[in-house]
Motif scaffolding. Sequence first.
Motif, PDB file in Angstrom:
ATOM      1  N   GLU A  91       0.940  -1.374  -0.081  1.00 54.74           N
ATOM      2  CA  GLU A  91      -0.180  -0.115  -0.059  1.00 54.74           C
ATOM      3  C   GLU A  91       0.668   1.216   0.191  1.00 54.74           C
ATOM      4  O   GLU A  91       0.661   2.095  -0.688  1.00 54.74           O
ATOM      5  N   ALA A  92       1.886   1.342   0.830  1.00 52.52           N
ATOM      6  CA  ALA A  92       2.758   2.456   0.713  1.00 52.52           C
ATOM      7  C   ALA A  92       3.477   2.541  -0.562  1.00 52.52           C
ATOM      8  O   ALA A  92       3.502   3.921  -0.685  1.00 52.52           O
ATOM      9  N   MET A  93       4.097   1.706  -1.094  1.00 49.80           N
ATOM     10  CA  MET A  93       4.713   1.844  -2.572  1.00 49.80           C
ATOM     11  C   MET A  93       3.467   2.474  -3.366  1.00 49.80           C
ATOM     12  O   MET A  93       4.040   3.237  -4.225  1.00 49.80           O
ATOM     13  N   ALA A  94       2.367   1.924  -3.447  1.00 51.56           N
ATOM     14  CA  ALA A  94       1.198   2.472  -4.216  1.00 51.56           C
ATOM     15  C   ALA A  94       0.883   3.864  -4.103  1.00 51.56           C
ATOM     16  O   ALA A  94       0.703   4.766  -5.137  1.00 51.56           O
ATOM     17  N   ARG A  95       1.289   4.403  -2.724  1.00 51.46           N
ATOM     18  CA  ARG A  95       0.685   5.690  -2.522  1.00 51.46           C
ATOM     19  C   ARG A  95       2.146   6.684  -2.483  1.00 51.46           C
ATOM     20  O   ARG A  95       2.067   7.860  -2.687  1.00 51.46           O
ATOM     21  N   ALA A  96       3.276   6.073  -2.586  1.00 56.99           N
ATOM     22  CA  ALA A  96       4.384   6.924  -2.289  1.00 56.99           C
ATOM     23  C   ALA A  96       4.856   7.678  -3.703  1.00 56.99           C
ATOM     24  O   ALA A  96       4.647   7.177  -4.831  1.00 56.99           O
ATOM     25  N   PRO A  97       4.990   9.052  -3.697  1.00 59.14           N
ATOM     26  CA  PRO A  97       5.335   9.811  -4.898  1.00 59.14           C
ATOM     27  C   PRO A  97       6.812   9.810  -5.414  1.00 59.14           C
ATOM     28  O   PRO A  97       7.245  10.767  -6.080  1.00 59.14           O
ATOM     29  N   VAL A  98       7.534   8.798  -4.877  1.00 58.61           N
ATOM     30  CA  VAL A  98       8.856   8.338  -5.235  1.00 58.61           C
ATOM     31  C   VAL A  98       9.057   7.168  -5.920  1.00 58.61           C
ATOM     32  O   VAL A  98       8.047   6.448  -5.661  1.00 58.61           O
ATOM     33  N   PRO A  99       9.925   6.993  -6.767  1.00 60.53           N
ATOM     34  CA  PRO A  99      10.208   5.597  -7.472  1.00 60.53           C
ATOM     35  C   PRO A  99      10.327   4.578  -6.361  1.00 60.53           C
ATOM     36  O   PRO A  99      10.950   4.706  -5.294  1.00 60.53           O
ATOM     37  N   THR A 100       9.474   3.559  -6.712  1.00 62.81           N
ATOM     38  CA  THR A 100       9.680   2.262  -5.811  1.00 62.81           C
ATOM     39  C   THR A 100       9.507   1.023  -6.782  1.00 62.81           C
ATOM     40  O   THR A 100       9.367   1.065  -7.953  1.00 62.81           O
ATOM     41  N   PRO A 101       9.941  -0.159  -6.236  1.00 67.63           N
ATOM     42  CA  PRO A 101      10.083  -1.258  -7.046  1.00 67.63           C
ATOM     43  C   PRO A 101       8.829  -1.797  -7.502  1.00 67.63           C
ATOM     44  O   PRO A 101       7.711  -1.505  -6.965  1.00 67.63           O
ATOM     45  N   PHE A 124       4.302  11.892   5.794  1.00 73.86           N
ATOM     46  CA  PHE A 124       4.084  10.451   5.237  1.00 73.86           C
ATOM     47  C   PHE A 124       5.431   9.915   5.184  1.00 73.86           C
ATOM     48  O   PHE A 124       6.522  10.411   4.711  1.00 73.86           O
ATOM     49  N   ALA A 125       5.813   9.102   6.383  1.00 75.14           N
ATOM     50  CA  ALA A 125       7.363   8.825   6.607  1.00 75.14           C
ATOM     51  C   ALA A 125       7.806   7.362   6.039  1.00 75.14           C
ATOM     52  O   ALA A 125       6.800   6.496   6.143  1.00 75.14           O
ATOM     53  N   HIS A 126       8.683   7.099   5.594  1.00 70.21           N
ATOM     54  CA  HIS A 126       9.280   5.778   5.264  1.00 70.21           C
ATOM     55  C   HIS A 126       9.289   5.007   6.282  1.00 70.21           C
ATOM     56  O   HIS A 126       8.952   3.635   6.444  1.00 70.21           O
ATOM     57  N   GLY A 127       9.864   5.547   7.517  1.00 70.33           N
ATOM     58  CA  GLY A 127       9.873   4.672   8.747  1.00 70.33           C
ATOM     59  C   GLY A 127      11.223   3.831   8.886  1.00 70.33           C
ATOM     60  O   GLY A 127      11.591   3.484   9.899  1.00 70.33           O
ATOM     61  N   ASP A 128      12.071   3.731   7.684  1.00 68.43           N
ATOM     62  CA  ASP A 128      13.394   2.731   7.711  1.00 68.43           C
ATOM     63  C   ASP A 128      14.032   3.215   6.865  1.00 68.43           C
ATOM     64  O   ASP A 128      14.940   2.310   5.779  1.00 68.43           O
ATOM     65  N   LEU A 129      14.532   4.549   6.439  1.00 68.57           N
ATOM     66  CA  LEU A 129      14.950   5.192   5.266  1.00 68.57           C
ATOM     67  C   LEU A 129      16.636   4.953   5.443  1.00 68.57           C
ATOM     68  O   LEU A 129      17.256   5.913   5.252  1.00 68.57           O
ATOM     69  N   GLN A 130      16.824   3.823   5.753  1.00 70.22           N
ATOM     70  CA  GLN A 130      18.432   3.648   5.698  1.00 70.22           C
ATOM     71  C   GLN A 130      19.110   3.719   4.447  1.00 70.22           C
ATOM     72  O   GLN A 130      18.406   3.605   3.428  1.00 70.22           O
ATOM     73  N   VAL A 131      20.487   4.057   4.685  1.00 68.19           N
ATOM     74  CA  VAL A 131      21.258   4.517   3.095  1.00 68.19           C
ATOM     75  C   VAL A 131      21.124   3.280   2.447  1.00 68.19           C
ATOM     76  O   VAL A 131      21.005   3.378   1.093  1.00 68.19           O
ATOM     77  N   ALA A 132      21.136   2.061   2.745  1.00 71.29           N
ATOM     78  CA  ALA A 132      20.896   0.894   1.855  1.00 71.29           C
ATOM     79  C   ALA A 132      19.652   0.757   1.263  1.00 71.29           C
ATOM     80  O   ALA A 132      19.508   0.013   0.199  1.00 71.29           O
ATOM     81  N   HIS A 133      18.678   1.554   1.620  1.00 69.31           N
ATOM     82  CA  HIS A 133      17.175   1.438   1.069  1.00 69.31           C
ATOM     83  C   HIS A 133      16.983   2.223  -0.069  1.00 69.31           C
ATOM     84  O   HIS A 133      15.784   2.590  -0.786  1.00 69.31           O
ATOM     85  N   VAL A 134      17.885   3.322  -0.297  1.00 67.81           N
ATOM     86  CA  VAL A 134      17.858   4.230  -1.368  1.00 67.81           C
ATOM     87  C   VAL A 134      18.901   4.079  -2.249  1.00 67.81           C
ATOM     88  O   VAL A 134      20.002   3.949  -2.290  1.00 67.81           O
ATOM     89  N   PHE A 135      18.242   3.918  -3.697  1.00 68.04           N
ATOM     90  CA  PHE A 135      19.027   3.606  -4.764  1.00 68.04           C
ATOM     91  C   PHE A 135      19.307   4.718  -5.708  1.00 68.04           C
ATOM     92  O   PHE A 135      18.476   5.536  -5.958  1.00 68.04           O
ATOM     93  N   VAL A 136      20.536   4.746  -6.153  1.00 72.61           N
ATOM     94  CA  VAL A 136      20.970   5.911  -7.180  1.00 72.61           C
ATOM     95  C   VAL A 136      21.627   5.542  -8.210  1.00 72.61           C
ATOM     96  O   VAL A 136      22.333   4.302  -8.276  1.00 72.61           O
ATOM     97  N   ALA A 137      21.615   6.310  -9.445  1.00 73.86           N
ATOM     98  CA  ALA A 137      22.405   5.921 -10.631  1.00 73.86           C
ATOM     99  C   ALA A 137      23.042   7.455 -10.815  1.00 73.86           C
ATOM    100  O   ALA A 137      22.288   8.319 -11.150  1.00 73.86           O
ATOM    101  N   GLY A 138      24.150   7.479 -10.658  1.00 68.90           N
ATOM    102  CA  GLY A 138      25.004   8.915 -10.842  1.00 68.90           C
ATOM    103  C   GLY A 138      24.515   9.610 -10.012  1.00 68.90           C
ATOM    104  O   GLY A 138      24.439   9.390  -8.538  1.00 68.90           O
ATOM    105  N   ASP A 139      23.969  10.814 -10.055  1.00 61.92           N
ATOM    106  CA  ASP A 139      23.463  11.833  -8.889  1.00 61.92           C
ATOM    107  C   ASP A 139      21.877  11.631  -8.986  1.00 61.92           C
ATOM    108  O   ASP A 139      21.182  12.567  -8.441  1.00 61.92           O
ATOM    109  N   GLU A 140      21.123  10.804  -9.456  1.00 61.54           N
ATOM    110  CA  GLU A 140      19.683  10.870  -9.338  1.00 61.54           C
ATOM    111  C   GLU A 140      19.033   9.527  -8.512  1.00 61.54           C
ATOM    112  O   GLU A 140      19.932   8.568  -8.523  1.00 61.54           O
ATOM    113  N   VAL A 141      18.091   9.683  -7.719  1.00 61.48           N
ATOM    114  CA  VAL A 141      17.418   8.644  -7.160  1.00 61.48           C
ATOM    115  C   VAL A 141      16.634   7.805  -8.156  1.00 61.48           C
ATOM    116  O   VAL A 141      15.799   8.417  -8.714  1.00 61.48           O
TER     117      VAL A 141
END
Length: 242
Positions: A37-47, A147-164
């Motif tokens: 549900e959170a991934m469906a609502r989140a306004p950021v890229p998700t798997p 709307f908090a991710h709740g576990d936004l640890q660095v390993a959970h954020v993926f980047v390519a170059g300078d973009e999330v």
Amino acid sequence: MGEVEVVVAHRERATLRVGDVFLKVDADQTRTDVEVEAMARAPVPTPHVLWREPPVLALAALPGTALGRLGEPSVASPAAWAAAGAAARVLHDAPLPPWPGRSLDELAWDLDVACGWLLTNGVLPTDVVTRNRRIAEAALRPWTPVFAHGDLQVAHVFVAGDEVTGVVDWSEACRGDALFDLAVLTLGHEEHLGDVVAGYGTDVDLDVVRAWWSFRCLRAIRWLVEHEFDPWPEIAVLRSRR
């Protein structure tokens, strides 16, 4: 078909990777419900959710690499860290999810139990626990929920170059404190706190962020020990707090 890689595994859940597919097996389907549900609502890229057959959730791999790892130097650029801060701001500006987060009373109780366990079991010197508890208590103040991710640890954020390129592991998403997300993101990477705040784009109380660092580590160590993970990165953070 590639080999099966065990990404993480413990008594509560396991994540396997097979080629470009991640298989998440969770004993508690409530967590998976929240994640989907959170991934469906989140306004950021998700798997992308490929399929779900409880207790398994299949997700497509994200492009890019993790922003970093706790306990290891990050090779990501300052711009990538700023982009992570900007993504957090987009999430925090989104409509609240319908389910609540933990109350201040519950968090205070968590802190009390965590510190008691650390002292009873001699995991850390008394002065380290006492000092960090005092620091952590500054985080337990009223806040405006986001709307908090709740576990936004660095390993959970993926980047390519300078973009999330995406954010993973949404099972802890809730109505929470924005500064907790920023604290978890920068935990163990204090040198990038300024980059994240710059990307976030608004005033941030850095003392509260640092208070959440102590809170997060104090509360996490017991879980890590009981699930046979090494808590030394969290212990190192606690020892460094002054």
